[in-house]
Enzyme design. Structure first.
Site, PDB file in Angstrom:
ATOM      1  N   LYS A 263      63.044  19.787  75.530  1.00  0.00           N
ATOM      2  CA  LYS A 263      62.483  19.931  76.813  1.00  0.00           C
ATOM      3  C   LYS A 263      63.403  20.252  77.784  1.00  0.00           C
ATOM      4  O   LYS A 263      64.561  19.340  77.980  1.00  0.00           O
ATOM      5  CB  LYS A 263      61.563  18.350  77.178  1.00  0.00           C
ATOM      6  CG  LYS A 263      61.259  18.365  78.646  1.00  0.00           C
ATOM      7  CD  LYS A 263      60.879  16.639  79.060  1.00  0.00           C
ATOM      8  CE  LYS A 263      60.481  16.638  80.665  1.00  0.00           C
ATOM      9  NZ  LYS A 263      59.985  15.402  80.779  1.00  0.00           N
ATOM     10  N   ASP A 268      62.493  17.679  87.611  1.00  0.00           N
ATOM     11  CA  ASP A 268      61.153  16.924  87.840  1.00  0.00           C
ATOM     12  C   ASP A 268      60.877  16.258  88.858  1.00  0.00           C
ATOM     13  O   ASP A 268      61.309  15.147  89.222  1.00  0.00           O
ATOM     14  CB  ASP A 268      61.083  16.345  86.408  1.00  0.00           C
ATOM     15  CG  ASP A 268      59.775  15.669  86.231  1.00  0.00           C
ATOM     16  OD1 ASP A 268      58.822  16.355  87.054  1.00  0.00           O
ATOM     17  OD2 ASP A 268      59.517  14.733  85.540  1.00  0.00           O
ATOM     18  N   LYS A 275      56.855  12.424  92.533  1.00  0.00           N
ATOM     19  CA  LYS A 275      57.423  11.016  92.218  1.00  0.00           C
ATOM     20  C   LYS A 275      58.004  10.264  93.596  1.00  0.00           C
ATOM     21  O   LYS A 275      58.234  10.942  94.631  1.00  0.00           O
ATOM     22  CB  LYS A 275      58.849  11.203  91.260  1.00  0.00           C
ATOM     23  CG  LYS A 275      58.418  11.760  89.730  1.00  0.00           C
ATOM     24  CD  LYS A 275      59.886  11.769  89.277  1.00  0.00           C
ATOM     25  CE  LYS A 275      59.478  12.383  87.688  1.00  0.00           C
ATOM     26  NZ  LYS A 275      58.920  11.236  86.923  1.00  0.00           N
ATOM     27  N   ASP A 286      66.578  15.943  83.439  1.00  0.00           N
ATOM     28  CA  ASP A 286      65.009  15.981  82.524  1.00  0.00           C
ATOM     29  C   ASP A 286      65.299  17.346  81.552  1.00  0.00           C
ATOM     30  O   ASP A 286      64.318  17.688  80.918  1.00  0.00           O
ATOM     31  CB  ASP A 286      63.969  16.148  83.607  1.00  0.00           C
ATOM     32  CG  ASP A 286      62.665  15.588  82.939  1.00  0.00           C
ATOM     33  OD1 ASP A 286      62.899  14.799  81.910  1.00  0.00           O
ATOM     34  OD2 ASP A 286      61.523  16.036  83.310  1.00  0.00           O
ATOM     35  N   ASP A 345      52.790  15.276  86.717  1.00  0.00           N
ATOM     36  CA  ASP A 345      54.211  14.865  86.328  1.00  0.00           C
ATOM     37  C   ASP A 345      54.214  14.387  84.811  1.00  0.00           C
ATOM     38  O   ASP A 345      55.354  14.208  84.229  1.00  0.00           O
ATOM     39  CB  ASP A 345      54.359  13.452  87.165  1.00  0.00           C
ATOM     40  CG  ASP A 345      55.826  12.742  87.125  1.00  0.00           C
ATOM     41  OD1 ASP A 345      56.587  13.782  86.764  1.00  0.00           O
ATOM     42  OD2 ASP A 345      55.861  11.739  87.363  1.00  0.00           O
ATOM     43  N   GLU A 347      54.574  16.357  82.843  1.00  0.00           N
ATOM     44  CA  GLU A 347      54.765  18.118  82.273  1.00  0.00           C
ATOM     45  C   GLU A 347      55.563  18.435  81.174  1.00  0.00           C
ATOM     46  O   GLU A 347      55.453  19.596  80.628  1.00  0.00           O
ATOM     47  CB  GLU A 347      55.713  18.786  83.692  1.00  0.00           C
ATOM     48  CG  GLU A 347      57.334  18.446  83.663  1.00  0.00           C
ATOM     49  CD  GLU A 347      57.567  17.186  83.640  1.00  0.00           C
ATOM     50  OE1 GLU A 347      56.665  16.261  84.045  1.00  0.00           O
ATOM     51  OE2 GLU A 347      58.621  16.813  83.313  1.00  0.00           O
ATOM     52  N   ARG A 349      55.269  17.390  78.056  1.00  0.00           N
ATOM     53  CA  ARG A 349      54.241  17.432  76.814  1.00  0.00           C
ATOM     54  C   ARG A 349      53.579  18.945  77.075  1.00  0.00           C
ATOM     55  O   ARG A 349      53.262  19.509  75.988  1.00  0.00           O
ATOM     56  CB  ARG A 349      53.414  16.602  76.533  1.00  0.00           C
ATOM     57  CG  ARG A 349      52.356  16.121  77.932  1.00  0.00           C
ATOM     58  CD  ARG A 349      51.670  14.950  77.972  1.00  0.00           C
ATOM     59  NE  ARG A 349      52.781  13.844  78.304  1.00  0.00           N
ATOM     60  CZ  ARG A 349      52.506  12.617  78.466  1.00  0.00           C
ATOM     61  NH1 ARG A 349      50.968  12.094  78.131  1.00  0.00           N
ATOM     62  NH2 ARG A 349      53.407  11.700  78.912  1.00  0.00           N
TER      63      ARG A 349
HETATM   64  N1  BES Z   1      60.670  13.005  82.900  1.00  0.00           N
HETATM   65  C1  BES Z   1      59.628  12.127  82.961  1.00  0.00           C
HETATM   66  C2  BES Z   1      60.064  11.073  82.194  1.00  0.00           C
HETATM   67  C3  BES Z   1      61.300   9.993  82.618  1.00  0.00           C
HETATM   68  C4  BES Z   1      61.334   8.914  83.412  1.00  0.00           C
HETATM   69  C5  BES Z   1      62.447  10.336  81.797  1.00  0.00           C
HETATM   70  C6  BES Z   1      62.445   8.396  83.686  1.00  0.00           C
HETATM   71  C7  BES Z   1      63.720   9.677  82.174  1.00  0.00           C
HETATM   72  C8  BES Z   1      63.430   8.746  83.076  1.00  0.00           C
HETATM   73  C9  BES Z   1      58.584  12.554  82.720  1.00  0.00           C
HETATM   74  O1  BES Z   1      58.092  13.923  83.127  1.00  0.00           O
HETATM   75  C10 BES Z   1      57.479  11.831  83.401  1.00  0.00           C
HETATM   76  O2  BES Z   1      57.433  12.100  84.795  1.00  0.00           O
HETATM   77  N2  BES Z   1      56.719  10.899  82.619  1.00  0.00           N
HETATM   78  C11 BES Z   1      55.555  10.234  83.249  1.00  0.00           C
HETATM   79  C12 BES Z   1      54.357  10.394  82.431  1.00  0.00           C
HETATM   80  C13 BES Z   1      53.068   9.896  83.040  1.00  0.00           C
HETATM   81  C14 BES Z   1      52.765  10.774  84.193  1.00  0.00           C
HETATM   82  C15 BES Z   1      52.055   9.758  82.067  1.00  0.00           C
HETATM   83  C16 BES Z   1      56.180   8.682  83.270  1.00  0.00           C
HETATM   84  O3  BES Z   1      56.816   8.405  82.527  1.00  0.00           O
HETATM   85  O4  BES Z   1      55.746   8.191  84.213  1.00  0.00           O
HETATM   86 ZN    ZN Z   2      59.874  15.182  83.123  1.00  0.00          ZN
HETATM   87 MN    MN Z   3      57.454  14.311  84.960  1.00  0.00          MN
END
Ligand code: BES
Ligand code: ZN
Ligand code: MN
Length: 496
Positions: A263, A268, A275, A286, A345, A347, A349
């Protein structure tokens, strides 16, 4: 580059600014200290300081003796609890402290272990951990905060076989070299490191390391129907890039073919599902999955890994914009499946879906492994120091967890319960990109599984926690760790 030199004996005939010793709890004080007078005074100091060799404790002692003016004794805890992770972490803390101590020439004296193959392995872990702990990202500091850091590390090789130890240390240095490339990229500020900059660095580093590198740009992605890559990237000024690295050694034909997918979200923001501002700056990391895949690929030629390995770095930036994708949009991915966007968010996947689909269709891997800072939920499940491993193949999981254990990296399996697939069922598309809050790491894994051909042994490594530490954590200074590289290299070696 920091020199790492194996030296026969116990270093008592060397001069260093600092020597590092290791101490098991409940055993006589530095058994590794040759001079009985020194040993006696050190035992005295340890008693006064209440230092017992407990895990994660350390004793710093100034003396005027040899081999150094300063001794740093790292506690390892009870001998029976010694794991590779413990030794690696203790050495890394020592490395980190040596920077503050302004030591230039450091001696590492290995803990008393039975003099068989464990000794060489311990040398690798101790030296590797030490180098790991030395890392600083100071490119943007007008002057480094604690001087330049060590320039030479002497490793006391005891009566061990110097030649074997030398080759272990060469390998450790190569792994440190590629980890630094990865950690520098992760640490870079996101205004500088956009997808095309990452491609530029990958091309340059690949050439240096004799790895093949091909770039796939947006027009080609359009032809291939990579709706995930193009969709996530739409809100950004910077075009998406897929970086395809390959290592095809002679004689690899009869061995399994491995594809690694990373990834690579260079920043992000969450997109339209923006966010919270608090801590958002950490989202420059990220792209840690892509960086770890790049680091791993760069080491393969020098380490003589005999299997065919491909690395796909899925590079995009996730920004909100008038052109950005919205919640409610439907995207079609490279394998033809449609996805309803619940959250822009989620993204990671989406871009991995295209990478996994393309890998299965074109590269026909025997083993397919993706690395991604995918979910906060994985950090909730396993804490900040541990990767979540999800897979459709238990033998592959075993191999990865064994490799992680040997490398001293924390990884743990999470299940892919088929009944949780319900959480990402969509009314308007084949699947939606986020479910309920609970089990978020697992639903992300289940989402990815939709884009993997069922006959391909696949594992998903959610490295959201250990890729990047927002504050100093255990061994590492805060920031990028390069987590995953050491495990992947062990894994690939076990196949070759
Ligand atoms: N990059 C984030 C996940 C992340 C969060 C990595 C904190 C490292 C530290 C990912 O893209 C994300 O935003 N995931 C969301 C998914 C949700 C919207 C289903 C999450 O984990 O809140
Ligand atoms: Zn992310
Ligand atoms: Mn995200």
């Amino acid at each position: 580059m920091i020199r790492v030199t194996p030296v026969p004996g116990d270093l008592s005939d060397q001069r260093a600014d600092l020597t590092v010793h290791f101490q098991f709890e409940g055993e006589p004080y530095p058994a590794t200290l040759a001079d009985p007078a020194l040993r006696k005074s050190l035992a005295e100091i340890a008693r006064l300081d209440g230092f017992e060799g407990k895990q994660d404790s350390a004793l710093l002692w100034h003396s005027n003796g040899r081999p150094a003016a300063r001794f740093l004794v790292m506690g390892l805890g009870r001998r029976k609890n010694l794991s590779r992770e413990v030794l690696h972490r203790a050495s890394a803390v020592a490395g980190s402290r040596s920077v503050g101590l302004r030591a230039r020439r450091v001696g590492l004296v290995l803990p008393p272990l039975p003099k068989d193959k464990h000794f060489e392995e311990a040398a690798g872990l101790a030296a590797g951990g030490f180098l790991h702990g030395l890392y600083r990202f100071d490119k943007y500091l007008s002057a480094p905060r604690n001087g330049a850091g060590p320039e030479e590390i002497l490793v006391g090789a005891g009566e061990g076989k110097l030649k074997r130890i030398r080759s272990v240390l060469e390998e450790v240095q190569e792994i440190d070299r590629v980890s630094r490339v990865a950690r520098d990229l992760i640490s870079e500020h996101p205004g500088y490191l956009h997808p095309e900059k990452m491609a530029e660095v990958a091309v340059r580093e690949a050439r240096k390391s004799s790895v093949k590198c091909r770039l796939m740009s947006e027009p080609e992605m359009k032809r291939l129907g990579m709706g995930g890559m193009l969709g996530v990237s739409r809100g950004s000024e910077h075009p998406a890039v897929m970086i395809h690295l390959s290592h095809v050694p002679r004689g690899a034909k009869k061995k399994p073919r491995v594809v690694l997918v990373g990834k690579g979200v260079t920043f992000d923001t969450g997109g339209i599902s923006l966010k919270q501002p608090e801590g958002m700056e950490a989202m420059k990391a990220d792209m840690s999955g892509a960086a770890a895949v790049l680091g791993t690929m760069l080491a393969l030629p020098a380490l003589g890994i005999g299997v065919e390995v491909h690395g796909l770095l899925m590079m995009v930036e996730n920004m909100p914009d008038g052109r950005a994708i919205r919640p409610g949009d439907v995207l079609r991915m490279a394998n033809g499946k449609t996805v309803e966007i619940k959250s822009t968010d989620a993204e990671g996947r989406l871009i991995l879906a295209d990478g996994l689909s393309w890998a299965c269709a074109t590269l026909k891997p025997d083993f397919l492994i993706d690395l991604a800072t995918l979910t906060g939920a994985c950090m909730v499940a396993l804490g900040p120091g541990c990767t979540g491993v999800m897979s459709n193949n238990d033998r592959l999981v075993r191999r990865i967890l064994d490799s992680a254990e040997e490398a001293g990296e924390r990884m743990w399996q999470l299940p892919l319960f088929p009944e949780y697939r319900e959480h990402i069922r969509s009314d308007v598309a084949d699947i939606k990109n986020s479910g309920i809050r609970y089990g978020g790491a697992i639903t992300a894994g289940l989402f990815l599984q939709e884009f993997v051909q069922p006959d391909v042994a696949w594992a998903h490594l959610d490295i959201a926690g250990p890729a990047y530490f927002e504050s100093a954590y255990g061994y590492a200074p805060k920031g990028a760790t390069g987590h995953g590289i050491r495990t992947l290299i062990r894994f690939l070696r076990s196949l070759s």
